[in-house]
Motif scaffolding. Structure first.
Motif, PDB file in Angstrom:
ATOM      1  N   THR A 116      14.258 -41.474  11.824  1.00 24.76           N
ATOM      2  CA  THR A 116      14.626 -42.134  10.571  1.00 24.76           C
ATOM      3  C   THR A 116      13.436 -42.851   9.945  1.00 24.76           C
ATOM      4  O   THR A 116      13.193 -42.730   8.731  1.00 24.76           O
ATOM      5  CB  THR A 116      15.770 -43.131  10.811  1.00 24.76           C
ATOM      6  OG1 THR A 116      16.913 -42.423  11.305  1.00 24.76           O
ATOM      7  CG2 THR A 116      16.147 -43.846   9.517  1.00 24.76           C
ATOM      8  N   ALA A 117      12.687 -43.600  10.741  1.00 21.00           N
ATOM      9  CA  ALA A 117      11.527 -44.320  10.210  1.00 21.00           C
ATOM     10  C   ALA A 117      10.498 -43.354   9.638  1.00 21.00           C
ATOM     11  O   ALA A 117       9.954 -43.574   8.554  1.00 21.00           O
ATOM     12  CB  ALA A 117      10.904 -45.181  11.310  1.00 21.00           C
ATOM     13  N   HIS A 118      10.235 -42.289  10.365  1.00 23.94           N
ATOM     14  CA  HIS A 118       9.265 -41.298   9.913  1.00 23.94           C
ATOM     15  C   HIS A 118       9.754 -40.597   8.645  1.00 23.94           C
ATOM     16  O   HIS A 118       8.985 -40.422   7.686  1.00 23.94           O
ATOM     17  CB  HIS A 118       9.029 -40.281  11.026  1.00 23.94           C
ATOM     18  CG  HIS A 118       8.128 -39.162  10.649  1.00 23.94           C
ATOM     19  ND1 HIS A 118       6.778 -39.326  10.413  1.00 23.94           N
ATOM     20  CD2 HIS A 118       8.377 -37.830  10.468  1.00 23.94           C
ATOM     21  CE1 HIS A 118       6.229 -38.162  10.107  1.00 23.94           C
ATOM     22  NE2 HIS A 118       7.182 -37.242  10.127  1.00 23.94           N
ATOM     23  N   ALA A 119      11.027 -40.211   8.641  1.00 23.87           N
ATOM     24  CA  ALA A 119      11.576 -39.534   7.462  1.00 23.87           C
ATOM     25  C   ALA A 119      11.565 -40.444   6.239  1.00 23.87           C
ATOM     26  O   ALA A 119      11.260 -40.004   5.125  1.00 23.87           O
ATOM     27  CB  ALA A 119      13.001 -39.060   7.761  1.00 23.87           C
ATOM     28  N   ASN A 120      11.890 -41.718   6.434  1.00 26.98           N
ATOM     29  CA  ASN A 120      11.873 -42.656   5.305  1.00 26.98           C
ATOM     30  C   ASN A 120      10.487 -42.718   4.663  1.00 26.98           C
ATOM     31  O   ASN A 120      10.360 -42.718   3.432  1.00 26.98           O
ATOM     32  CB  ASN A 120      12.278 -44.050   5.775  1.00 26.98           C
ATOM     33  CG  ASN A 120      13.763 -44.163   6.074  1.00 26.98           C
ATOM     34  OD1 ASN A 120      14.532 -43.251   5.797  1.00 26.98           O
ATOM     35  ND2 ASN A 120      14.168 -45.284   6.648  1.00 26.98           N
ATOM     36  N   ALA A 121       9.462 -42.789   5.495  1.00 27.20           N
ATOM     37  CA  ALA A 121       8.094 -42.882   4.973  1.00 27.20           C
ATOM     38  C   ALA A 121       7.697 -41.602   4.246  1.00 27.20           C
ATOM     39  O   ALA A 121       7.079 -41.641   3.170  1.00 27.20           O
ATOM     40  CB  ALA A 121       7.118 -43.177   6.111  1.00 27.20           C
ATOM     41  N   GLU A 122       8.042 -40.462   4.818  1.00 25.06           N
ATOM     42  CA  GLU A 122       7.697 -39.195   4.170  1.00 25.06           C
ATOM     43  C   GLU A 122       8.443 -39.035   2.846  1.00 25.06           C
ATOM     44  O   GLU A 122       7.860 -38.612   1.838  1.00 25.06           O
ATOM     45  CB  GLU A 122       8.022 -38.025   5.095  1.00 25.06           C
ATOM     46  CG  GLU A 122       7.070 -37.890   6.270  1.00 25.06           C
ATOM     47  CD  GLU A 122       7.313 -36.628   7.073  1.00 25.06           C
ATOM     48  OE1 GLU A 122       6.356 -36.132   7.695  1.00 25.06           O
ATOM     49  OE2 GLU A 122       8.469 -36.141   7.084  1.00 25.06           O
ATOM     50  N   GLU A 123       9.735 -39.348   2.856  1.00 26.85           N
ATOM     51  CA  GLU A 123      10.544 -39.137   1.658  1.00 26.85           C
ATOM     52  C   GLU A 123      10.183 -40.097   0.534  1.00 26.85           C
ATOM     53  O   GLU A 123      10.275 -39.747  -0.653  1.00 26.85           O
ATOM     54  CB  GLU A 123      12.026 -39.272   2.016  1.00 26.85           C
ATOM     55  CG  GLU A 123      12.529 -38.153   2.918  1.00 26.85           C
ATOM     56  CD  GLU A 123      13.949 -38.377   3.382  1.00 26.85           C
ATOM     57  OE1 GLU A 123      14.606 -39.315   2.877  1.00 26.85           O
ATOM     58  OE2 GLU A 123      14.404 -37.619   4.255  1.00 26.85           O
ATOM     59  N   ALA A 124       9.780 -41.306   0.881  1.00 27.68           N
ATOM     60  CA  ALA A 124       9.438 -42.294  -0.138  1.00 27.68           C
ATOM     61  C   ALA A 124       8.026 -42.110  -0.680  1.00 27.68           C
ATOM     62  O   ALA A 124       7.742 -42.503  -1.821  1.00 27.68           O
ATOM     63  CB  ALA A 124       9.583 -43.711   0.428  1.00 27.68           C
ATOM     64  N   VAL A 125       7.138 -41.507   0.116  1.00 27.43           N
ATOM     65  CA  VAL A 125       5.715 -41.489  -0.247  1.00 27.43           C
ATOM     66  C   VAL A 125       5.147 -40.069  -0.355  1.00 27.43           C
ATOM     67  O   VAL A 125       4.610 -39.683  -1.393  1.00 27.43           O
ATOM     68  CB  VAL A 125       4.891 -42.299   0.775  1.00 27.43           C
ATOM     69  CG1 VAL A 125       3.412 -42.306   0.385  1.00 27.43           C
ATOM     70  CG2 VAL A 125       5.414 -43.726   0.885  1.00 27.43           C
TER      71      VAL A 125
END
Length: 216
Positions: A75-84
């Motif tokens: 989740t943390a990794h996906a959040n960063a990829e999806e937001a940036v």
């Protein structure tokens, strides 16, 4: 046919381990110390470690804890990829790749949620986790082999610095450094623990020759 329809049909991803290793080496050669690409690659290594922990856990409590850690890392990794990173990919004429990446994350979340309804010690749980692992490895291969190298080459140095700052912000917003380091350290213990269990089982099968009532 969706991403999971293609990949979930087999436990192993369509590309070989050697293909994945070579793609990672090429991506690593493009990374700079501490930049968004080097951190994304490190996240991928941590995620792989989390899968190993979950698949090798020996008890219900260990499997549930390992699954929780894996879900947090994903989740943390996906959040960063999806937001940036994915918006940056779309802005650089890679809308198709960005859209596929979002879809792959969404399907992974759905499949991970399905694990919560299964018996952690059952074969169905293990098989499903193995399928998810194969799909995630394929997703990682696509990013390391093509999507991220293309993004790195397309953006300016200024945008590169901005992506790095924002990527760190979004990841740390969900997961702190201490939690981030734990899975890989624990995964390194797996071979030693397996060896110890094997020695214990061997000892149970072959007790000392003088074993008997006198031992009591």
């Amino acid at each position: 046919m969706s991403f999971f329809d293609k990949v979930m049909s087999a436990l192993t991803p369509p590309e070989s381990a050697e293909d994945r290793r070579e793609a990672r080496e090429r991506a690593q050669a493009l990374a700079k110390p501490g930049d968004w690409l080097s951190q994304a690659l490190e996240h991928h290594r941590r995620i792989e470690a989390c899968f190993e922990l979950a698949l090798n856990a020996a008890s219900v409590a260990e499997r549930r804890a390992a699954l929780r850690d894996l879900a947090m890392m994903l989740t943390a990794h996906a959040n960063a990829e999806e937001a940036v990173l994915y918006p940056a990919m779309a802005n650089e004429d890679s809308r198709t790749s960005a859209g596929m990446s979002y879809e792959e994350h969404a399907m992974t979340r759905i499949e991970m949620g399905g694990l919560e309804t299964l018996d952690p010690m059952g074969q169905e749980w293990r098989d499903k986790l193995g399928h998810i692992r194969g799909a995630v490895l394929h997703h990682v291969y696509a990013e390391e082999g093509e999507r991220f190298p293309e993004l790195r080459k397309a953006i300016s140095p200024q945008d590169d610095q901005r992506l790095t700052r924002r990527f760190v912000e979004e990841f740390d917003r969900y997961m702190g450094r201490e939690v981030f380091e734990a899975p890989r350290q624990m995964a390194a213990e797996i071979p030693r623990q397996q060896q110890a269990r094997g020695q214990m089982q061997e000892g149970n099968r072959n007790p000392p020759r003088n074993w008997g009532a006198a031992d009591y």
